[in-house]
Every structure is written in structure tokens, then in C-alpha cells.
Write a protein that holds these residues in place. Sequence first.
Motif, short mmCIF file in Angstrom:
data_model
loop_
_atom_site.label_atom_id
_atom_site.label_comp_id
_atom_site.label_asym_id
_atom_site.label_seq_id
_atom_site.Cartn_x
_atom_site.Cartn_y
_atom_site.Cartn_z
N PHE A 22 27.00 -11.45 77.75
CA PHE A 22 28.30 -11.01 78.38
C PHE A 22 29.43 -10.78 77.52
N ARG A 23 29.29 -11.69 76.29
CA ARG A 23 30.34 -11.56 75.56
C ARG A 23 30.47 -10.30 74.58
N ASP A 24 29.48 -9.63 74.64
CA ASP A 24 29.00 -8.46 73.84
C ASP A 24 29.58 -7.13 74.62
N ARG A 25 30.89 -6.62 74.40
CA ARG A 25 31.38 -5.57 75.19
C ARG A 25 30.49 -4.26 75.29
N GLY A 26 29.47 -4.03 74.41
CA GLY A 26 28.52 -3.03 74.62
C GLY A 26 27.30 -3.38 75.71
N PHE A 27 27.14 -4.74 75.49
CA PHE A 27 26.13 -4.98 76.93
C PHE A 27 26.78 -4.83 78.10
N VAL A 28 27.89 -5.09 78.42
CA VAL A 28 28.82 -5.23 79.65
C VAL A 28 28.97 -3.82 79.99
N ILE A 29 29.53 -2.92 79.07
CA ILE A 29 29.68 -1.63 79.30
C ILE A 29 28.26 -0.70 79.96
N ALA B 254 27.53 0.54 83.66
CA ALA B 254 26.95 1.99 83.57
C ALA B 254 25.44 2.17 84.21
N ALA B 255 24.73 1.25 83.91
CA ALA B 255 23.37 1.35 84.59
C ALA B 255 23.35 1.02 86.22
N SER B 256 24.22 -0.08 86.38
CA SER B 256 24.45 -0.25 87.93
C SER B 256 24.65 0.71 88.68
N ILE B 257 25.87 1.47 88.27
CA ILE B 257 26.37 2.50 89.00
C ILE B 257 25.25 3.61 88.90
N ALA C 124 29.52 9.54 87.29
CA ALA C 124 30.65 8.61 86.93
C ALA C 124 30.08 7.35 86.06
N SER C 125 28.72 7.13 86.16
CA SER C 125 27.89 6.20 85.14
C SER C 125 28.15 6.85 83.81
N SER C 126 27.82 8.20 83.74
CA SER C 126 27.91 8.64 82.18
C SER C 126 29.04 8.61 81.63
N LEU C 127 30.30 8.87 82.64
CA LEU C 127 31.66 8.75 81.99
C LEU C 127 31.83 7.35 81.39
N VAL C 128 31.49 6.46 82.37
CA VAL C 128 31.68 4.81 82.07
C VAL C 128 31.12 4.74 80.61
N LEU C 129 29.80 5.04 80.47
CA LEU C 129 29.21 4.87 79.26
C LEU C 129 29.96 5.40 78.05
N VAL C 130 30.09 6.73 78.12
CA VAL C 130 30.47 7.39 76.96
C VAL C 130 32.19 7.06 76.69
N LEU C 131 32.96 6.86 77.52
CA LEU C 131 34.28 6.54 77.46
C LEU C 131 34.52 5.04 76.94
N ASN D 43 31.99 3.37 75.29
CA ASN D 43 31.58 3.52 73.88
C ASN D 43 32.70 4.07 73.01
N PHE D 44 33.23 5.08 73.38
CA PHE D 44 34.29 5.57 72.36
C PHE D 44 35.47 4.82 72.26
N PHE D 45 36.24 4.40 73.26
CA PHE D 45 37.37 3.87 73.41
C PHE D 45 37.42 2.27 73.11
N CYS D 46 36.24 1.76 73.82
CA CYS D 46 36.40 0.11 73.77
C CYS D 46 35.44 -0.36 72.59
N ILE D 47 34.54 0.47 71.93
CA ILE D 47 33.73 -0.23 70.89
C ILE D 47 33.85 0.17 69.67
N ARG D 48 34.14 1.60 69.75
CA ARG D 48 34.38 2.06 68.16
C ARG D 48 35.61 1.44 67.56
#
Length: 461
Positions: free
Chosen positions: A226-233, A237-240, A400-407, A409-414
Motif C-alpha cells: 500500500f506504500r506503492d502509489r502504483g499499486f494503490v492506483i 481502478a480495478a475495484s471501480i 471511470a476506472s480507465s481514467l483513474v488508471l491512466v491519469l 499513472n501519468f500525473f502521480c507516478i511518472r
Amino acid sequence: MGGAVIDEGPTGIKAPDGGWGWAILWGCFVITGFSYAFPKAVSVFFKELMREFGIGYSDTAWISSILLAMLYGTGPLCSVCVNRFGCRPVMLAGGLLASLGMVSASFCGSVIQLYLTTGVLTGLGLALNFQPSLIMLNRYFNKRRPMANGLAAAGSPVFLCALSPLGQVLQDHYGWRGGFLILGGLLLNCCVCAALMRPLEAPQQSSGSGPAPQRPPRRLLDLSVFRDRGFVIYALAASIMVLGLFVPPVFVVNYAKDLGVPDTQAAFLLTILGFIDIFARPTAGFITGLKKVRPYSVYLFSFAMFFNGFTDLTGSTASDYGGLVVFCIFFGISYGMVGALQFEVLMAIVGTQKFSSAIGLVLLLEAIAVLIGPPSGGKLLDVTHVYQYVFILAGAEVLASSLVLVLGNFFCIRKRPEMATEEERHKPPEDVRVDSREVEQFLKTEPEKNGEVVHTPETSV
């Protein structure tokens, strides 16, 4: 939680990407088929159960619901068992439990007993097989892992096309009790698949190569993911996504009947969907495994979810049988892409060492969504009596889940913060004495730890 780990995947072993891995892939194919197709296949017996016990359809539907809830909701328990006892013993126990549940169900005298046997026991047994099989697939494949995931995921539609007609034949010849007994025997094949799950062994080192690198002890359930931002995102997204992903297959047949389509033609829609799904999953796996595509697997997964949600929205405009056929074709393609990519992306995010815990936690979160999604669609249908609204709701959730994952990844992880300041980067290293044997061992083991490769930011979300 903490403790010793027996089968945690040896450090420093390169994934074979073949060899015995093909046997692992076959076992995973069979396990995936049983796990996802069995809850739908037992629905063939529901009408006979309703006649014998004098119950309604909603009462019998709880059997499949409990099966799915156990498959998803026991994820953390499976993670703990795998990290403590290893994949093969857990799968052997799971195969026996799954078979015992169906055999015991053939002697049941009430629907409550069916909930405990077919629902709880068989569901828990399938869960103890499904998750460890994916963990072993991750350990045996690295470069070919997207292809392996796609082929393994194809077990779901293949077994669904086979088990449903088989269940009908068994019911016609032996009744529901004889059918449950025979299906219980078939589930013993899970134990055969478990026997295939041979753990990877570390290569023997010569006496002059120095001591083998020691593995740090891992927790039975590693919550540090849960400390991994990638996993949390990804988990969010998967739950939605799961809220709306399974809704269209549940309602598409009744949607067709509501348009005046005959029952046999309406039921054929699911056959079309499953047939397309069989080919979509391996194809998506092969495409994801391409060198130029694999670094962007997260974005491909996001596109698959967007494609699926957009298909739901367009399917809501269907006004005749031909429109629903076109909908099922495109839904089968997008559904197959999602099924082939979901665990491949999770493996790329968390890596081999934390995958056993990560998949358990993700499945637990998805279990909550599975119990909310289809019932909420049914509630909306009861209020409005309009199937189009159900498809629009499902499509909006998946989009909505696809937008959560791509946004995310793009803004919070890169855009990660710099790991070191300019001063620290130019700071000379301290004088440290290094033994030559340690340097040699480092050069041998460091480039590829446990068959993992270095991922770009896109791959690790």
C-alpha cells in the motif's frame, strides 16, 4: 503478521520462460477455467433445485454468489497460506476441498446445506487453487509472461463453453445429485494441476564461490504494497472497474427477451460472447508481449477498460437482435483484453516478491465490488424497468476506472521526486573495502533477480 516463508520464490533465479513452465501454464489454464466457469456452470441445475426444495430463483442464485464471494474475498487468506506453506501444498488442499464440497452437496437435504458445501467449501477450494497458480506462472515466465497470462486466461471461456453443456447432460441422465457427484470428481483434476507446480530451485554454488545470498524474511501478508502509489492506483481502478464489468453478461439475455427475441436466440448471445473471448485473450497476450508494446502495458490495459466501457454505452442503443449481436462481438473483444491484461499489469507493478500478497488484497477489494455491482444494476432495473440505463451505468463505471488508471499513472507516478539532490549526486563515495568474491557474486546475481527485468515508469505504473 510475520513468520518464516517456505516457498517464497528463490532470489537470484532467472525465470525459465519455457521448459517446465509450459506444464505450469497448462495447470494454470485448467485452474482458471474451473475457477471462473464453475459458478456459472452450476446455474444449469437451479431449476431442478427449485422444484425439489420449493425455493425461488433468488435463493438458488445465492449458491453462485457465495462461490464468487469465496473466490474473491478469501484472497488475503490465500496469500498467507502460500507465503507460509508454499503453492503446491495449498493447491493440493484446495483441490480436495473443492471436490469434497461438490460430493457432499450431492447428499444435501436443504438449500442451507448447499450454501455451506457448494458455496463455501467448493468456493474456498477453488480460491486456494486460483491464486497460487497465478503466482507460479509469474515465477516461471518473465519475457513471455504476457503471452502466458493470455493463454492461461483463455481457460475461463473455454471451460464455460464446455461445463455448461456437460452440466445439462449430467442433469438429464443422472439428476442434480448425480451431476454434482460427477462434477466433484472432475474437480479432483485440480490436485493433478497442483502436482505440476514444481518450485524453482536455486542453482548449486561451488565451494569457492562464497556463501549464498540470504533472503530477508517476508511477512505472511505484506501490507507494505500500500506504500506503492502504483499499486494503490491499480487497486482503486480495478475495484471501480469490477462494479460494471460483469453487469452486461448478466443482463444481456433478458435485455434481448425484453426486445421480443426468442429464448434460444437470446441465450445464443452468451455463446457468441464466449467464443470471441476465447480468441481475444491469447491475442491480447501476444500483442502485450511485443518489445515495443510491453513498456506501455498499463496504457494498453487502460485502453481495454475504456473500450469495454464505450462498448457498454453503445450497447445501450441497441434496438434489435442484430444490434445486440454486434454488441456481444465487441464486448467479447474488450472483455478478453481486460481478462488477459489485469494480472499481467499487477505483476509488472509489484514484482515477483510482493505479488502473492498484492493479488490477495486486490481480490478482496474486488470481492466487495462484485457483491455491489450486479445487485445495484438489478435495483436500477427494478426502479426504471429500462435495460438501457443498466448498460449506461455499467459503461460509466468502467470508463471511470480507465481514467483513474491512466491519469493516476501519468500525473502521480511518472513525475516522481528526485531521489538525490545535486550535492548528493556529486558527493564522492566513502572508502569502503569490498571483497572480490562479493563483487563477483553481485555481478552474477544483480542483473536479473528472480527473472525480473528493469521496467520503465510506464510498466511499473
